[in-house]
Each structure stands twice: as structure tokens, then as C-alpha cells.
Design a protein around this motif. Structure first.
Motif, PDB file in Angstrom:
ATOM      1  N   GLU A  69       5.748  13.696  -9.617  1.00 56.09           N
ATOM      2  CA  GLU A  69       5.744  14.040  -8.194  1.00 56.09           C
ATOM      3  C   GLU A  69       6.441  15.373  -7.953  1.00 56.09           C
ATOM      4  O   GLU A  69       5.928  16.235  -7.221  1.00 56.09           O
ATOM      5  CB  GLU A  69       6.424  12.938  -7.381  1.00 56.09           C
ATOM      6  CG  GLU A  69       6.449  13.209  -5.896  1.00 56.09           C
ATOM      7  CD  GLU A  69       7.114  12.109  -5.086  1.00 56.09           C
ATOM      8  OE1 GLU A  69       7.192  12.269  -3.856  1.00 56.09           O
ATOM      9  OE2 GLU A  69       7.563  11.087  -5.672  1.00 56.09           O
TER      10      GLU A  69
ATOM     11  N   SER B 253       3.227  11.423  -0.140  1.00 53.36           N
ATOM     12  CA  SER B 253       3.077  10.092   0.460  1.00 53.36           C
ATOM     13  C   SER B 253       2.330   9.119  -0.445  1.00 53.36           C
ATOM     14  O   SER B 253       2.466   7.906  -0.292  1.00 53.36           O
ATOM     15  CB  SER B 253       2.421  10.196   1.833  1.00 53.36           C
ATOM     16  OG  SER B 253       1.136  10.770   1.753  1.00 53.36           O
ATOM     17  N   CYS B 254       1.580   9.630  -1.420  1.00 55.08           N
ATOM     18  CA  CYS B 254       0.888   8.740  -2.363  1.00 55.08           C
ATOM     19  C   CYS B 254       1.852   8.061  -3.325  1.00 55.08           C
ATOM     20  O   CYS B 254       1.487   7.088  -3.992  1.00 55.08           O
ATOM     21  CB  CYS B 254      -0.196   9.493  -3.137  1.00 55.08           C
ATOM     22  SG  CYS B 254       0.412  10.690  -4.346  1.00 55.08           S
ATOM     23  N   GLN B 255       3.062   8.545  -3.385  1.00 55.02           N
ATOM     24  CA  GLN B 255       4.053   7.992  -4.313  1.00 55.02           C
ATOM     25  C   GLN B 255       5.073   7.096  -3.625  1.00 55.02           C
ATOM     26  O   GLN B 255       6.000   6.599  -4.255  1.00 55.02           O
ATOM     27  CB  GLN B 255       4.769   9.134  -5.052  1.00 55.02           C
ATOM     28  CG  GLN B 255       3.835   9.982  -5.889  1.00 55.02           C
ATOM     29  CD  GLN B 255       3.117   9.158  -6.935  1.00 55.02           C
ATOM     30  OE1 GLN B 255       3.725   8.588  -7.838  1.00 55.02           O
ATOM     31  NE2 GLN B 255       1.795   9.057  -6.802  1.00 55.02           N
TER      32      GLN B 255
ATOM     33  N   CYS C 296      -1.712  11.416  -7.582  1.00 56.86           N
ATOM     34  CA  CYS C 296      -0.597  12.345  -7.835  1.00 56.86           C
ATOM     35  C   CYS C 296      -1.093  13.542  -8.646  1.00 56.86           C
ATOM     36  O   CYS C 296      -0.460  13.987  -9.592  1.00 56.86           O
ATOM     37  CB  CYS C 296       0.579  11.650  -8.519  1.00 56.86           C
ATOM     38  SG  CYS C 296       2.134  12.601  -8.404  1.00 56.86           S
TER      39      CYS C 296
ATOM     40  N   MET D 195       0.491   7.122   1.962  1.00 64.93           N
ATOM     41  CA  MET D 195      -0.732   7.915   2.101  1.00 64.93           C
ATOM     42  C   MET D 195      -1.894   7.041   2.563  1.00 64.93           C
ATOM     43  O   MET D 195      -2.620   7.410   3.486  1.00 64.93           O
ATOM     44  CB  MET D 195      -1.096   8.587   0.778  1.00 64.93           C
ATOM     45  CG  MET D 195      -2.347   9.442   0.832  1.00 64.93           C
ATOM     46  SD  MET D 195      -3.250   9.443  -0.738  1.00 64.93           S
ATOM     47  CE  MET D 195      -3.890   7.795  -0.768  1.00 64.93           C
ATOM     48  N   GLU D 196      -2.066   5.883   1.946  1.00 59.36           N
ATOM     49  CA  GLU D 196      -3.151   4.979   2.343  1.00 59.36           C
ATOM     50  C   GLU D 196      -3.012   4.565   3.806  1.00 59.36           C
ATOM     51  O   GLU D 196      -3.996   4.556   4.549  1.00 59.36           O
ATOM     52  CB  GLU D 196      -3.172   3.740   1.449  1.00 59.36           C
ATOM     53  CG  GLU D 196      -3.589   4.027   0.023  1.00 59.36           C
ATOM     54  CD  GLU D 196      -3.347   2.854  -0.913  1.00 59.36           C
ATOM     55  OE1 GLU D 196      -4.196   2.652  -1.796  1.00 59.36           O
ATOM     56  OE2 GLU D 196      -2.316   2.154  -0.773  1.00 59.36           O
TER      57      GLU D 196
ATOM     58  N   GLU E 262       0.856  -1.183   0.000  1.00 54.13           N
ATOM     59  CA  GLU E 262       0.000   0.000   0.000  1.00 54.13           C
ATOM     60  C   GLU E 262       0.892   1.233   0.000  1.00 54.13           C
ATOM     61  O   GLU E 262       2.105   1.140   0.200  1.00 54.13           O
ATOM     62  CB  GLU E 262      -0.967   0.015   1.187  1.00 54.13           C
ATOM     63  CG  GLU E 262      -0.346   0.323   2.530  1.00 54.13           C
ATOM     64  CD  GLU E 262      -1.355   0.303   3.686  1.00 54.13           C
ATOM     65  OE1 GLU E 262      -2.572   0.226   3.461  1.00 54.13           O
ATOM     66  OE2 GLU E 262      -0.899   0.348   4.829  1.00 54.13           O
ATOM     67  N   THR E 263       0.310   2.386  -0.232  1.00 57.86           N
ATOM     68  CA  THR E 263       1.118   3.607  -0.207  1.00 57.86           C
ATOM     69  C   THR E 263       1.160   4.164   1.213  1.00 57.86           C
ATOM     70  O   THR E 263       0.308   3.863   2.052  1.00 57.86           O
ATOM     71  CB  THR E 263       0.565   4.684  -1.152  1.00 57.86           C
ATOM     72  OG1 THR E 263      -0.715   5.105  -0.690  1.00 57.86           O
ATOM     73  CG2 THR E 263       0.516   4.193  -2.593  1.00 57.86           C
TER      74      THR E 263
ATOM     75  N   GLY F 168      -4.760   9.747  -4.124  1.00 58.15           N
ATOM     76  CA  GLY F 168      -3.541   9.026  -4.477  1.00 58.15           C
ATOM     77  C   GLY F 168      -3.195   9.040  -5.950  1.00 58.15           C
ATOM     78  O   GLY F 168      -2.356   8.267  -6.408  1.00 58.15           O
TER      79      GLY F 168
ATOM     80  N   ALA G 159      -5.096  14.240   1.350  1.00 56.46           N
ATOM     81  CA  ALA G 159      -5.182  13.282   0.246  1.00 56.46           C
ATOM     82  C   ALA G 159      -6.403  13.524  -0.633  1.00 56.46           C
ATOM     83  O   ALA G 159      -7.168  12.618  -0.928  1.00 56.46           O
ATOM     84  CB  ALA G 159      -5.151  11.856   0.782  1.00 56.46           C
TER      85      ALA G 159
ATOM     86  N   CYS H 278      -0.897  15.435   0.280  1.00 56.27           N
ATOM     87  CA  CYS H 278      -0.370  14.324   1.086  1.00 56.27           C
ATOM     88  C   CYS H 278       1.136  14.513   1.290  1.00 56.27           C
ATOM     89  O   CYS H 278       1.857  13.568   1.554  1.00 56.27           O
ATOM     90  CB  CYS H 278      -0.691  12.978   0.449  1.00 56.27           C
ATOM     91  SG  CYS H 278       0.159  12.672  -1.121  1.00 56.27           S
TER      92      CYS H 278
END
Length: 106
Positions: free
Chosen positions: A68, A86-88, A44, A25-26, A22-23, A42, A38, A49
Motif C-alpha cells: 500500500e 480505501s481498497c486496503q 492494490c 473502497m467497495e 467489505e472494503t 481493489g 478504483a 482509491c
């Protein structure tokens, strides 16, 4: 499950058991980290995030991609050398013990 610590701008720490794959962010959103908005879920497509990654883990993450880096230009908070979205960041066992800080606003 790698343990990741999120520290908000006031200094409150939240330790999260993150699921590999998982990311970041998740993991943070599921744990209720309040400063991870967020908004794009997610994709981008925003910078809500944004986190600061502690220096010891920057090398493990590798460089931020072009998309990013472009999104970080829209971050409302101060972008620093250790800024990431954080999503990346995909959780792996190598990130055990990582600490990230959230900025005062997204």
C-alpha cells in the motif's frame, strides 16, 4: 452496519451504511462516491482509491502495509500522513462513524 462518511474535495458529504468485511473502497463505489475511481478493482495495483482518514481513526486502522505504501507513491493527489488506499481498509464495527475525505483527483 457501520456508518461511514465520505466527504469529497468540494465538501459534499455522503453517509454510507458499510457492510462488515467489505472494503472501504467497495462501500464507496457501491454508494456512488464519484471521486473513488478504483481502476484496479481493489487489487492494490493503482492509487485511484486514495482517501484521507480522519486522525481519530488512524490508530484503529493500523499501519499501511509495504504494498500500500508503495502504491501511494503513484497517487496523483497530494499524499499526506493520513493517506490510505480505501481498497486496503476492511470495514469492521470499530469503524462506526469514521469520516474520510477524497482528494480532488485520483
Amino acid at each position: 452496519m457501520p456508518k461511514i462518511t465520505f466527504i469529497d474535495h468540494s465538501g459534499e458529504a455522503r453517509s454510507v451504511d458499510a457492510v462488515v468485511g467489505e472494503t472501504l473502497m467497495e462501500a464507496g463505489v457501491k454508494a456512488g462516491v464519484p471521486e473513488l475511481e478504483a481502476e484496479c478493482g481493489g487489487a492494490c495495483a493503482c492509487a485511484t482509491c486514495h482517501v484521507y482518514v480522519e486522525q481519530a481513526f488512524i490508530q484503529k486502522l493500523g499501519a499501511a502495509g509495504d504494498m500500500e505504501q508503495g502504491m501511494l507513491e503513484y497517487a496523483e493527489s497530494s499524499v499526506q500522513e493520513n493517506s490510505r488506499l480505501s481498497c486496503q481498509i476492511v470495514i469492521s464495527d470499530d469503524l462506526e462513524g469514521m469520516t474520510v475525505h477524497t482528494p480532488p483527483q485520483q
